[in-house]
Enzyme design. Structure first.
Site, PDB file in Angstrom:
ATOM      1  N   GLY B 324      32.174   9.590 -18.618  1.00 32.41           N
ATOM      2  CA  GLY B 324      31.622   9.559 -17.249  1.00 32.41           C
ATOM      3  C   GLY B 324      30.923  10.874 -16.933  1.00 32.41           C
ATOM      4  N   TRP B 327      27.682  10.972 -18.762  1.00 36.41           N
ATOM      5  CA  TRP B 327      26.715  10.085 -18.099  1.00 36.41           C
ATOM      6  C   TRP B 327      25.978  10.840 -17.001  1.00 36.41           C
ATOM      7  CZ3 TRP B 327      26.484   8.691 -12.915  1.00 36.41           C
ATOM      8  CH2 TRP B 327      25.595   7.673 -12.598  1.00 36.41           C
ATOM      9  N   HIS B 328      26.703  11.755 -16.321  1.00 33.78           N
ATOM     10  CA  HIS B 328      26.079  12.473 -15.207  1.00 33.78           C
ATOM     11  C   HIS B 328      24.939  13.371 -15.675  1.00 33.78           C
ATOM     12  CE1 HIS B 328      29.435  11.172 -12.688  1.00 33.78           C
ATOM     13  NE2 HIS B 328      28.650  11.477 -11.673  1.00 33.78           N
ATOM     14  N   GLY B 329      25.134  14.050 -16.765  1.00 30.12           N
ATOM     15  CA  GLY B 329      24.075  14.966 -17.180  1.00 30.12           C
ATOM     16  C   GLY B 329      24.241  15.383 -18.623  1.00 30.12           C
ATOM     17  N   PHE B 491      20.167  12.401 -12.524  1.00 26.14           N
ATOM     18  CA  PHE B 491      20.987  11.654 -13.478  1.00 26.14           C
ATOM     19  C   PHE B 491      20.347  10.317 -13.792  1.00 26.14           C
ATOM     20  CE2 PHE B 491      24.240  14.056 -10.862  1.00 26.14           C
ATOM     21  CZ  PHE B 491      24.102  15.191 -11.629  1.00 26.14           C
TER      22      PHE B 491
END
Lengths: 387, 491
Positions: B324, B327-329, B491
């Site tokens: 997770g 996924w953000h960056g 993102f």
């Protein structure tokens, strides 16, 4: 293929009072505009009060001037938050300074500061501008060091001013204050503000300059003339500009959107064309071309120097630090140094001092001096001054 | 196109007006065109990218339904395609940089000069806005079709699901079943939903432009010069960013949900008072709900979920949150942020089990002090997690965190806060929330005190229009001069 059943549109019987109300024909709200106006008036008054309490919408501090293009609104309270912070009143003479008597008191040595927003220093408290710090530094010297004089520094700096405007300001506004020394702060890109594109009338309303056929500096007031309607006194607008926070918010928004949103500029441009009187017939083409814009700057400084001599004042030209190592600016700084030498006025370039500073980044907020930057400028100017 | 731009202010009313003037089929076509205009306004070429991804995923969906015998292979191929696209656009430079840095570290360790330049080369791939969001929507679609849901059979409506402009760039991550139902329903203009939509847009703009952007400036003062921060400065910057990311992201969601409501669509809620969560587990049920439920349904549960051994459960939690974070960056500090949350969830789980096993502690649970201690501890954890999120890299995060425990006089961030409009706008927002909650409490109790006012508000469009103008002016006045993009756009 499944058969589709079309929903029948038979009227239904309302099941409760709410449903009955909803299908009942609503009366025409003839008072709707009044209701809107009244609620809006209440909203605006509440907003004016809250904005006043919070110091919002107080960033408007310039008003149109038929000769200079713009000038400070005398006595206006300004709360500046766009970059840095300050919360003060402009003086009754329209200076970003404390009150000064026009007549120079005996035993006082007056220094007049000319420049744009860097000198005006709206981004820091008044007491932290290099003008105020310089005054304090000089008066902290022993009486012998300042030749028994009290030093008074007057800050004539005004956002967006070109060197040409500063020259006219010197002749019009500064002269009556009888300065002994005029310090003009030159900034990167200033030279381009003295000239306009001769092929268009889209330019900041201000006096522009060119070299006439006789080789002399000549003033071009075309843009001021073109915008002369906006210089006419308008009591309503003047009142709003001085007192309304919402007016301040709207003008600020207009500026922000004009700078950031291309669509807004286009929409605004199209709407402006619809206004009465916008189809004025003007000869767009100016009767000159700019062969070498820098000669205009040189001639402006020549005239500023001559003006200073006329009022028995000395001139000091201070160059804003070349923080981005702009080559063009570097060439200009060298040219100004040569001109200062040949014309006999004092010259000071702040670039080296800033690069030598322990933390050069701390000298600036975004584009303007921070408290530390103003202090360093004041110190460097103070080091050069002898009485 | 930014929600907080003049362009959107012109775009949205135009689309809404035209939408309700058209018949149902025309409305859907309009929304599809408007969504592509919205996306391509930023960079026209990437319109082709989203179109290509949509086309391929549409056929994957059809194939999953049609060739049930091979659906596992088709699903794997579709996941490789989607994750591959995401990796290429989002993580290629990150991977290159990580490999490059590893070679340097390895070279230094064994005393071998690799001859590589100090900084890694970059592929200069521009990240298409919202790719993380619509990739997750595609994966959800394909997995659900694999699990037995019926695929969308009309390509254009599938394209609208993928590109729907109110949720295109930063979610909420939609579920296609819900969207498809709304798409097929006979949209009727609902004045109550319309009012709710405008209200949400104004609240979202206030949160983003007035609170978020001003907080952004205050926080930047600290994070740009960590060495100049005193103790209180560092705490203020960290707490400021924790609040900023909430108001920025929830503000975006409010504007998106409000815009959708103006068009007769209801997007899922994404936030539910997250800072009132009494544990980290509860926080993830209240924060970025559409992402956390996605991670639960398509990552955590497929790994075994909670019906596994205690060790595997914790491992699953940790991996889910680390991914997770990624996924953000595309940077290590996001991965560490995710792992920090994963570790937090593991500790929360252990603590919860311990309390359940200890009768003395279990008895304390209903006490309000227990609850509010949990809220305070969770918020403190979030503050430190947010430092990892905001920092440009791990060393900067550590620098800021260390300033929080270094006794030093404060000035820079405090001054920036006190001289901004935030003390006034935060006060105004707190008053608004208090009034809103009071009104809800009164309504819940069935007291008729507010009925006349609500009835007048609902029926008087001139009053509402004037109020909207006043609120618009308020937002313009208290917002800083520059237009800042939403944090989650990256993102």
């Amino acid at each position: 293929m499944p058969a589709t059943v079309k929903e029948s549109k038979t009227p239904t019987i309302p099941q409760n009072r709410e449903e009955l109300e909803s299908i009942r024909k609503k009366p025409v709200r003839w008072f709707a505009p009044l209701e809107f106006a009244l609620t809006l008036a209440i909203g605006i008054l509440a907003l004016e009060a809250y904005c006043n309490f919070a110091g919002v919408g107080n960033e408007e501090f310039l008003e149109p001037d038929s000769e200079l293009g713009v000038r400070h609104i005398a006595g206006k309270k300004v709360v500046w938050r766009l970059e840095g912070y300050s919360d003060e009143h402009l003086s009754s003479q329209g200076l970003r300074d404390r009150e000064h008597a026009i007549q120079k008191p005996a035993g006082v040595y007056r220094i007049a500061l000319l420049g744009d927003s860097a000198t005006e220093g709206m981004q820091v408290a008044l007491g932290k501008t290099y003008g105020s710090v310089l005054e304090k530094m000089l008066n902290d010297r022993t009486p012998e060091e300042r030749n028994g004089k009290t030093i008074e520094v007057l800050n004539f700096g005004c956002s967006s001013y070109s060197n040409g405007q500063e020259m006219l300001q010197l002749e019009k506004q500064v002269k009556p204050f009888q300065p002994d020394l005029v310090i003009l702060m030159y900034n990167r890109g200033d030279y381009i503000e003295n000239i306009r594109d001769p092929n268009t009338l889209k330019a900041e309303p201000r006096p522009y300059f060119y070299i006439g056929a006789d080789g002399k500096l000549t003033q071009d007031n075309t843009i001021l003339e073109f915008n002369k309607d906006s210089f006419r006194p308008n009591p309503t607008i003047d009142f709003l500009r001085r007192n309304s926070r919402i007016y301040g918010i709207l003008t600020h928004m207009n500026l922000t959107l004009s700078l950031n949103e291309m669509l807004y500029s286009k929409v605004r441009g199209s709407l402006t064309k619809l206004l009465p009187g916008s189809k004025k017939q003007w000869n767009v083409q100016a009767p000159y071309t700019h062969k070498n814009p820098w000669t205009i700057s040189e001639q402006i400084f020549e005239r500023v120097n001559a003006d200073c001599k006329d009022m028995n004042a000395n001139l000091m030209l201070v160059c804003f630090p070349n923080i981005v190592n702009d080559k063009v600016y570097g060439v200009q700084i060298e040219a100004l140094q040569k001109q200062a030498k040949s014309a006999g006025f004092t010259y000071l370039d702040l670039s080296e001092d800033y690069f030598k500073a322990k933390d050069p980044k701390a000298m600036f907020l975004k584009y303007h001096f921070s408290n530390a930057g103003h202090e360093l400028a004041a110190k460097r100017i103070s080091d050069v001054l002898k009485f | 196109m930014l929600f907080n731009s003049f362009t959107y202010l012109v775009f949205l009313p135009f689309v809404v007006a035209l939408h309700w003037a058209l018949p149902p089929l025309g409305r859907r076509i309009l929304l599809l065109i408007a969504s592509y205009v919205f996306y391509m306004h930023w960079m026209p070429t990437y319109g082709l990218l989203i179109l290509a991804l949509t086309l391929v995923n549409f056929f994957f969906g059809i194939a999953l339904d049609k060739w049930a015998d091979h659906k596992k292979r088709i699903l794997v191929a579709s996941l490789i395609f989607n994750l591959g696209s995401l990796c290429f656009f989002k993580y290629a430079d990150f991977l290159l940089k990580s490999v490059w840095n590893s070679l340097h570290i390895a070279g230094d360790f064994i005393g071998w000069n690799s001859g590589l330049a100090a900084s890694s080369p970059t592929l200069n791939i521009l990240l298409p806005l919202g790719i993380s969001f619509f990739t997750f929507e595609f994966i959800h679609y394909l997995v659900d079709v694999y699990r037995g849901s019926k695929p969308m059979t009309n390509f254009f409506w599938f394209a609208l699901f993928a590109a729907f402009f109110p949720s295109q760039i930063a979610g909420p991550i939609k579920r296609f079943q819900d969207f498809d139902d709304q798409l097929k329903s006979d949209h009727k203009f609902d004045p109550a939903a319309f009012r709710e939509g405008i209200g949400l847009i104004l609240i979202g703009l206030f949160k983003k432009m007035v609170l978020g952007d001003n907080l952004g400036h205050v926080v930047a003062v600290g994070f740009n010069n960590p060495a100049q921060m005193g103790t209180v400065d560092a705490w203020l910057a960290a707490v400021g960013f924790t609040i900023q990311i909430y108001v920025d992201f929830s503000g975006y969601t409010d504007i998106g949900r409000g815009s959708a409501l103006l068009l007769g669509y209801r997007l899922p809620e994404n936030f539910n008072w997250p800072f009132l969560a009494a544990s980290l587990t509860e926080f993830w049920r209240r924060w970025h709900i559409s992402l956390s439920t996605w991670l639960r349904d398509y990552l955590f549960i497929p790994m075994g979920g909670s019906r596994v051994s205690n060790f595997k459960l914790k491992r699953n939690l940790f991996i889910t949150m680390a991914l997770g974070g990624l996924w953000h960056g595309a940077d290590w500090h996001y991965v560490i942020w995710g792992m920090f949350h994963g570790a937090g969830l593991v500790v929360t789980k252990d603590w919860s089990d311990f309390v359940n096993r200890t009768p003395a502690l279990s008895r304390l649970r209903p006490h309000f002090l227990w609850h509010w201690t949990g809220v305070a501890l969770t918020f403190t954890f979030l503050i430190f997690a947010c430092i990892l999120f905001r920092a440009s890299d791990v060393p900067q995060a550590l620098h800021v965190a260390s300033r929080m425990f270094t006794v030093a006089p404060s000035a820079s961030v405090i001054n920036a806060f006190l001289t901004s409009t935030l003390p006034f706008s935060l006060g105004l927002y707190a008053a608004f929330l208090a009034t809103e909650q009071l009104a809800k409490a009164i309504e819940k109790k069935g007291l008729p005190v507010l009925s006349p006012a609500m009835s007048y508000w609902n029926n008087s469009w001139p009053t509402r229009a004037a109020a909207y103008v006043s609120i618009g002016l308020l937002i313009m006045g208290f917002a800083p001069g520059d237009v800042a993009p939403f944090i989650y756009f990256q993102f």
